[in-house]
Every structure is written in structure tokens, then in C-alpha cells.
Write a protein that holds these residues in place. Structure first.
Motif, PDB file in Angstrom:
ATOM      1  N   ALA A  36       0.817  -1.209   0.000  1.00 44.24           N
ATOM      2  CA  ALA A  36       0.000   0.000   0.000  1.00 44.24           C
ATOM      3  C   ALA A  36       0.853   1.262   0.000  1.00 44.24           C
ATOM      4  O   ALA A  36       0.390   2.321  -0.413  1.00 44.24           O
ATOM      5  N   LEU A  56      -4.563   1.078  -4.997  1.00 42.78           N
ATOM      6  CA  LEU A  56      -4.933   0.509  -3.697  1.00 42.78           C
ATOM      7  C   LEU A  56      -5.613  -0.848  -3.804  1.00 42.78           C
ATOM      8  O   LEU A  56      -5.581  -1.624  -2.867  1.00 42.78           O
ATOM      9  N   ALA A  59      -3.304  -3.564  -2.933  1.00 46.68           N
ATOM     10  CA  ALA A  59      -3.043  -3.717  -1.498  1.00 46.68           C
ATOM     11  C   ALA A  59      -4.167  -4.489  -0.829  1.00 46.68           C
ATOM     12  O   ALA A  59      -3.917  -5.370   0.002  1.00 46.68           O
TER      13      ALA A  59
END
Length: 129
Positions: A36, A56, A59
Motif C-alpha cells: 500500500a 490501492l 493492497a
């Protein structure tokens, strides 16, 4: 970290959030493992500076596949081991709890592939600009 236009150092995070250096360090380590955040140039000093990754979704997908899925498998293995142990004489209330965990695990086995599949089809979520 999403709201900083420049890379941020751990000490700045401590000050902004008013939390200990150890807590920040643990959080940053976790976020790095997920992909992230990343370290970006040191701006001339020894401190590492961190930036949020643009994607994102990766992540979140990493969190599900590398943290949740293995823990979930371990839970399932432990339930099976307990159910098969001939020397284990659990009281009725614990047998009921074990059955509840087994049912949750069974439902989760159906849900986890759906979640990971959904994540793979989502567009990449980008940080605020």
C-alpha cells in the motif's frame, strides 16, 4: 498519508497522529508488506520517506490473499483436527461452538473466492489527487 502531496517521514506521522514511533513503525511495516506504500527518495537526510501506492486495489487484494486466506485455512485445519481427535471429550456447549465455527468456515470457503474474484475485476482505485 493519502492527503500529503509530498513523501512523508515516520516522525511527521507520529506528530500528526500523536502516536508513538513504535506504533507508526508497526503500521508502516504492515502497509509496506501489503504494497500500500513504498519508500521514495530520502530528500537528502537519513530518514525514509513514504508515499501511498497509486493502486490501492492491489493492497486490498494482497491483504485478502496473503493475510486473511492463510489464517482462514489454518482455522479450517484446526477445526478438522479437533473434530477428528478421538480423545477429545468436549462439553456440549463447546461442541456447539465448534460446530458454529465449522459452519462459519464453510460459508467463508464459498465467500473468499468471490471476494478475491471481485477484487480482480474492480478498476484500480487511485489515491486522491
Amino acid at each position: 498519508m493519502f492527503f500529503f502531496a509530498r513523501p512523508i517521514e515516520a516522525g511527521d506521522i507520529c506528530k500528526k497522529l500523536k502516536i508513538s514511533r513504535g506504533s507508526v513503525s508497526q503500521g508502516l511495516k504492515f502497509l509496506r508488506e501489503l504494497g500500500a506504500i513504498r519508500v521514495e527518495g530520502d530528500n537528502g537526510d537519513r530518514a525514509e520517506h513514504f508515499v501511498v501506492e497509486d493502486h490501492l486495489r492491489k493492497a486490498v487484494e494482497t491483504f485478502v490473499t496473503k493475510k486473511i486466506a492463510p489464517a482462514f485455512k489454518e482455522l479450517g485445519d484446526e477445526v478438522v483436527r479437533l473434530e477428528r481427535d478421538p480423545n477429545l471429550n468436549l462439553p456440549e456447549e463447546l461442541k456447539e461452538k465448534l460446530e458454529t465455527i465449522r459452519r462459519w468456515h464453510s460459508h467463508g470457503q464459498l465467500l473468499l473466492p468471490l471476494v478475491t474474484g471481485f477484487l480482480r475485476t474492480m478498476p484500480l482505485l487511485t489515491k486522491f489527487k
